[in-house]
Design an enzyme around this catalytic site. Structure first.
Site, mmCIF file in Angstrom:
data_model
loop_
_atom_site.group_PDB
_atom_site.id
_atom_site.type_symbol
_atom_site.label_atom_id
_atom_site.label_comp_id
_atom_site.label_asym_id
_atom_site.label_seq_id
_atom_site.Cartn_x
_atom_site.Cartn_y
_atom_site.Cartn_z
ATOM 1 N N GLU A 217 -2.810 10.344 3.333
ATOM 2 C CA GLU A 217 -3.968 10.479 4.218
ATOM 3 C C GLU A 217 -4.025 11.916 4.725
ATOM 4 O O GLU A 217 -3.113 12.356 5.424
ATOM 5 C CB GLU A 217 -3.857 9.512 5.402
ATOM 6 C CG GLU A 217 -4.021 8.061 4.968
ATOM 7 C CD GLU A 217 -3.804 7.074 6.102
ATOM 8 O OE1 GLU A 217 -4.682 6.226 6.320
ATOM 9 O OE2 GLU A 217 -2.758 7.149 6.768
ATOM 10 N N GLU B 201 0.844 -1.198 0.000
ATOM 11 C CA GLU B 201 0.000 0.000 0.000
ATOM 12 C C GLU B 201 0.880 1.249 0.000
ATOM 13 O O GLU B 201 1.917 1.288 0.648
ATOM 14 C CB GLU B 201 -0.894 -0.021 1.241
ATOM 15 C CG GLU B 201 -1.981 1.029 1.234
ATOM 16 C CD GLU B 201 -2.990 0.823 2.373
ATOM 17 O OE1 GLU B 201 -3.697 -0.202 2.373
ATOM 18 O OE2 GLU B 201 -3.053 1.691 3.258
ATOM 19 N N TRP C 53 -8.536 8.887 15.939
ATOM 20 C CA TRP C 53 -7.084 9.097 15.896
ATOM 21 C C TRP C 53 -6.628 10.282 15.046
ATOM 22 O O TRP C 53 -5.513 10.794 15.233
ATOM 23 C CB TRP C 53 -6.389 7.844 15.345
ATOM 24 C CG TRP C 53 -6.759 7.550 13.908
ATOM 25 C CD1 TRP C 53 -7.886 6.915 13.493
ATOM 26 C CD2 TRP C 53 -6.025 7.903 12.727
ATOM 27 N NE1 TRP C 53 -7.904 6.848 12.113
ATOM 28 C CE2 TRP C 53 -6.771 7.439 11.625
ATOM 29 C CE3 TRP C 53 -4.806 8.563 12.495
ATOM 30 C CZ2 TRP C 53 -6.347 7.615 10.302
ATOM 31 C CZ3 TRP C 53 -4.387 8.736 11.174
ATOM 32 C CH2 TRP C 53 -5.157 8.260 10.094
ATOM 33 N N ASP D 107 0.211 5.297 0.663
ATOM 34 C CA ASP D 107 -0.863 6.140 1.202
ATOM 35 C C ASP D 107 -0.605 7.625 1.247
ATOM 36 O O ASP D 107 0.433 8.048 1.763
ATOM 37 C CB ASP D 107 -1.065 5.811 2.707
ATOM 38 C CG ASP D 107 -1.712 4.488 2.942
ATOM 39 O OD1 ASP D 107 -2.659 4.166 2.242
ATOM 40 O OD2 ASP D 107 -1.235 3.774 3.855
#
Ligand SMILES: *[C@@H]1O[C@H](CO)[C@@H](O)[C@H](O)[C@H]1NC(C)=O
Ligand SMILES: *[C@@H]1O[C@H](CO)[C@@H](O)[C@H](O)[C@H]1NC(C)=O
Length: 293
Positions: free
Chosen positions: A114, A110, A204, A112
């Site tokens: 974010e 993966e 989070w 990412d």
């Protein structure tokens, strides 16, 4: 520092000029305007997904009922992946806008981006991560040098046998090198889909989970453009994914100009790097930390 030249700013002689022209040609031939449906489909939250009439702009919404997501129809093994994204304006605390490549396998790979929402004026934090054969824990976080909710910006990944470069408006913000030489698994065997999702990450995402979603500001909307994809489509019958423009030696490392920009980002905007985590998360930093630029 807002006015970095467009494209990649190579400065090293005719080969590089050729490559840039080649990239531009490639881009034009591909058609600048693939619409959403040609390459992508809705993943979940279809009531929270909207497409403009011309198919060129997609909107993901998060409300109390659901978030939403879309993914590419194909899986890709290496390539150049760009998305124009305009993030939620105002209070986006607790909300995660993710744009990533991922293999749907148990020991998954993966790559990412974010975007971690925030209170007004506090600014988004952009977290990047890399999972290789199921192992992640490689977070880096930066602040952006512009307001990502005021307009569309380019977020891209160039992934080849040698490195994965994350860029924001052509400014490299992270490089993950192929460090198989020192025993670090590299992402090269598992084709990945391009995915974007908008979801509630209030546990989070903002200030370690202390700041929650303010539902009185819902619905929250993130918008997307640029659905053309320049990657090697992986399928059982295809020959191996080599010999593409991103396999040229020019793209096996950063140009001096790109390196300069990367250092600028690290110096001024990076506030978390797993390689420098002093909290005792790693007793010794992972081996790639000694090598990555
Ligand atoms: C998107 O492209 C496909 C294939 O070229 C075409 O059939 C379709 O009508 C297009 N959709 C829109 C909304 O333009
Ligand atoms: C994003 O990329 C497109 C296509 O390469 C370009 O036209 C546009 O100017 C870029 N936008 C920014 C903010 O860099």
């Amino acid at each position: 520092m807002k006015n970095f030249p467009r494209l990649l700013g190579f400065k090293r002689g005719p080969l590089h000029i050729c490559s840039v022209l080649f990239m531009i040609l490639n881009f034009l031939l591909q058609g600048e305007s693939s619409n959403f449906s040609e390459n992508f489909g809705i993943l979940w939250g279809k009531d929270q997904f909207k497409l403009s009439n011309d198919g060129q702009t997609a909107h993901l919404t998060l409300d109390r009922a659901s978030g939403s997501g879309f993914s590419s129809r194909n899986e890709y093994l290496f390539g150049s992946f760009n998305m124009r994204i305009k993030l939620i304006a105002g209070n986006s605390a607790g909300i995660v806008t993710a744009y990533y490549l991922s293999s749907a396998t148990s020991a998954h790979d993966e790559i990412d981006f974010e975007f971690l929402g925030n209170l007004p004026r506090k600014g988004y934090h952009l977290q990047t991560n890399v999972f290789a054969t199921g192992v992640g824990n490689r977070e880096q976080r930066i602040r952006l040098w512009f307001d990502p909710s005021a307009d569309f910006h380019n977020y891209s990944i160039v992934w080849n046998q040698n490195q994965i470069v994350f860029s924001v408006d052509s400014v490299p913000i992270r490089v993950f090198k192929n460090n198989e030489g020192v025993g670090v698994p590299y992402l090269k065997n598992q084709p990945m889909k391009i995915i974007s999702t908008l979801w509630n990450g209030e546990d989070w995402a903002t200030d370690g989970g202390r700041v929650k979603v303010d539902w009185s500001k819902a619905p929250f909307v993130a918008s997307y453009q640029a659905f053309e994809v320049d990657g090697c489509v992986a399928s059982a019958s295809s020959e191996s994914c080599t010999g593409h423009w991103w396999d040229q030696s020019l793209f096996s490392g950063l140009s001096r100009d790109q390196l300069k920009k990367l250092r600028w980002v690290k110096r001024k905007y990076m506030f978390y790097d797993y390689c420098k985590d002093k909290s005792g998360r790693f007793s010794t930093p992972p081996p790639e930390c000694a090598i990555n630029p």
